[in-house]
Design an enzyme around this catalytic site. Structure first.
Site, mmCIF file in Angstrom:
data_model
loop_
_atom_site.group_PDB
_atom_site.id
_atom_site.type_symbol
_atom_site.label_atom_id
_atom_site.label_comp_id
_atom_site.label_asym_id
_atom_site.label_seq_id
_atom_site.Cartn_x
_atom_site.Cartn_y
_atom_site.Cartn_z
ATOM 1 N N THR A 110 -6.331 1.145 5.510
ATOM 2 C CA THR A 110 -5.727 0.382 6.603
ATOM 3 C C THR A 110 -6.788 -0.408 7.364
ATOM 4 O O THR A 110 -6.626 -1.605 7.618
ATOM 5 C CB THR A 110 -4.982 1.337 7.563
ATOM 6 O OG1 THR A 110 -3.970 2.011 6.819
ATOM 7 C CG2 THR A 110 -4.357 0.594 8.727
ATOM 8 N N ASN A 121 1.779 -0.017 -4.454
ATOM 9 C CA ASN A 121 1.792 1.425 -4.219
ATOM 10 C C ASN A 121 3.155 2.061 -4.464
ATOM 11 O O ASN A 121 3.242 3.243 -4.732
ATOM 12 C CB ASN A 121 1.335 1.746 -2.796
ATOM 13 C CG ASN A 121 1.987 0.867 -1.750
ATOM 14 O OD1 ASN A 121 1.871 -0.351 -1.795
ATOM 15 N ND2 ASN A 121 2.685 1.475 -0.820
ATOM 16 N N HIS A 158 -9.165 8.654 -0.098
ATOM 17 C CA HIS A 158 -8.271 9.793 -0.383
ATOM 18 C C HIS A 158 -7.281 9.498 -1.504
ATOM 19 O O HIS A 158 -6.557 10.382 -1.936
ATOM 20 C CB HIS A 158 -7.566 10.272 0.884
ATOM 21 C CG HIS A 158 -6.503 9.377 1.439
ATOM 22 N ND1 HIS A 158 -5.174 9.691 1.376
ATOM 23 C CD2 HIS A 158 -6.572 8.184 2.079
ATOM 24 C CE1 HIS A 158 -4.464 8.732 1.971
ATOM 25 N NE2 HIS A 158 -5.293 7.811 2.398
ATOM 26 N N CYS A 198 4.265 6.014 4.135
ATOM 27 C CA CYS A 198 4.322 5.502 5.499
ATOM 28 C C CYS A 198 5.751 5.192 5.910
ATOM 29 O O CYS A 198 6.067 5.174 7.080
ATOM 30 C CB CYS A 198 3.486 4.245 5.618
ATOM 31 S SG CYS A 198 2.008 4.338 4.635
HETATM 32 N N1 PLP Z 1 -2.974 -0.147 0.890
HETATM 33 C C1 PLP Z 1 -2.248 0.482 -0.053
HETATM 34 C C2 PLP Z 1 -1.810 -0.278 -1.261
HETATM 35 C C3 PLP Z 1 -1.916 1.827 0.094
HETATM 36 O O1 PLP Z 1 -1.192 2.446 -0.846
HETATM 37 C C4 PLP Z 1 -2.356 2.514 1.261
HETATM 38 C C5 PLP Z 1 -1.956 3.925 1.497
HETATM 39 O O2 PLP Z 1 -0.854 4.334 1.161
HETATM 40 C C6 PLP Z 1 -3.122 1.817 2.205
HETATM 41 C C7 PLP Z 1 -3.409 0.490 1.984
HETATM 42 C C8 PLP Z 1 -3.631 2.502 3.443
HETATM 43 O O3 PLP Z 1 -4.711 3.337 3.159
HETATM 44 P P1 PLP Z 1 -5.157 4.495 4.178
HETATM 45 O O4 PLP Z 1 -4.191 5.597 4.032
HETATM 46 O O5 PLP Z 1 -6.531 4.889 3.718
HETATM 47 O O6 PLP Z 1 -5.195 3.878 5.533
#
Ligand code: PLP
Length: 393
Positions: A75, A154, A206, A330
């Site tokens: 993020t 994702n 992670h 999310c």
């Molecule tokens: N971008 C994608 C494609 C993701 O799948 C995710 C997490 O689900 C993120 C960004 C965000 O990553 P983080 O959980 O490290 O903030």
């Protein structure tokens, strides 16, 4: 069904920390606790670990160590990339091009910038979730500061043609920067910044068995960039704040393992993925595979089950020890259907019945068979209770 060990099928949400990453991290919580910015020996151990992590991560991505910025996760990397390039180019441009299936870390950042006076083009994708290089290039103008297209989605696992997109963008507008959110790609696909031809790239530890709260932003040398945090001079003035040394050490170790094991692990996962897809399609009517059938992440399976709620399926799966997700982690707490499924043309009612299985190294063919055996009973039971299932179509 028999009781057995839990089956974790939500690796796209997060993955278990690799024991070797944990082992490498531990000393930086205890005896090597120093602040890398200090001058004495304890601190210098931390500084050395940071420098080595920059070297390792850079070499794994085909980058220079100075082009690597450690962040708090995917993020932050997405926010820093998009806001950083947009604000740095305000004097010559005001336009951003992205797709409507990006992660919210990208989409909401673009929404924020629109409120600051930037213009954003959200490109539609086709029924498989693909955007074409020609589509992206056509949207680029002489005012386009940044193009941001994810390496792989994702939710539905579709892999975007990022290298071809970057080439098409640079041909049309050499000073437009190209960013890719490669968070779901690392460990599953080759991730080399020069082969991809991108200027910025986001990663999250992670997702590849590193620690949570740790991530990477690749920033190509010479890319105009305004840092988003004010404070100290850490990360060459591009990311202020005392470094998460243990997290960074764990990130580098997990990343090296994920990248070096990819050639073996990706085909293994793809075989499990295809076994699960074939099993579900062979045992149930009224199912729809979401995402591209072949141009997809080796560990992603995403289905819509007609006339049932994804959440109810998840609870029933959980009862049998199977952990999966509906949409992205999310959004699974919200009742809004997934923006990605709507973007690929799934009707709202069907989009509510989606389940994502994302596989990882500890999964086995028997795990896939167990899920395939469990699902028909669950779906039939839920459909029997669903008023929608009894309406004429
Ligand atoms: N971008 C994608 C494609 C993701 O799948 C995710 C997490 O689900 C993120 C960004 C965000 O990553 P983080 O959980 O490290 O903030």
């Amino acid at each position: 069904m028999m009781n057995r060990r839990p089956i974790y099928l939500d690796h796209a949400a997060t993955s278990p920390l690799h024991p070797k990453a944990l082992e490498a991290m531990l000393p930086y919580f205890t005896e090597k606790f120093g602040n890398p910015s200090s001058v004495y020996t304890i601190a210098q151990e931390a500084r050395k670990a940071l420098d080595e992590a920059h070297d390792k991560v850079a070499s794994l991505l085909g980058a220079r160590p100075t082009e690597i910025i450690f962040t708090s996760g995917g993020t932050e990397s997405d926010n820093a990339a998009i806001k950083g390039v947009a604000l740095a180019g305000r004097d010559w441009g005001d336009h951003i091009v992205t797709t409507n299936i990006e992660h919210h870390a990208v989409l909401h950042t673009c929404n924020f910038l629109e409120k600051q006076g930037f213009r954003v083009t959200y490109l539609p994708v086709d029924g498989d979730g693909l955007v074409t290089p020609a589509q992206v290039a056509a949207a680029v103008t002489e005012k386009t500061l940044l193009v941001s297209v994810m390496l792989a989605n994702n939710e539905i696992g579709t892999i975007e043609p990022v290298a071809e997109i970057a080439r098409a963008v640079k041909e049309k507008s050499p000073r437009t920067s190209v960013h890719t959110d490669a968070v779901q790609g690392l460990g599953a696909l080759p991730v080399d910044v020069n082969r991809l031809g991108v200027d910025l790239l986001s990663l999250s530890s992670h997702k590849f068995r590193g620690p949570k709260g740790s991530g990477i932003l690749y920033l190509r040398r010479g890319t105009p960039f305004t840092p988003q945090q004010s404070g100290g001079t850490q990360e060459r003035n591009r990311r202020a704040g005392t470094e998460n040394v243990a997290g960074i050490v764990g990130t580098a170790v997990a990343m090296e393992l994920a990248v070096t094991e990819r050639e073996k692990s990706a085909p293994r996962l793809a075989a499990l993925r295809d076994r699960l897809i074939a099993g579900i399609e062979g045992s149930l009517e009224g199912v729809r595979l979401n995402g591209h059938r072949t141009q997809r992440l080796p560990n992603n399976v995403n289905f819509c089950f007609e006339f049932v709620e994804g959440e109810s399926i998840l609870l029933n799966l959980d009862f049998l020890g199977i952990a999966a997700s509906s949409g992205s982690a999310c959004t699974s707490a919200s009742l809004e259907p997934s923006h990605v499924l709507l973007a690929i043309g799934v009707p709202v009612e069907t989009a509510h019945g989606s389940v994502r299985f994302s596989l990882g190294p500890e999964n086995t063919p028997e795990d896939m068979d167990y899920v395939v055996k469990a699902l028909p009973g669950i779906i039939q039971r839920l459909r029997a209770m669903s008023p929608l299932a009894h309406q004429p179509r």
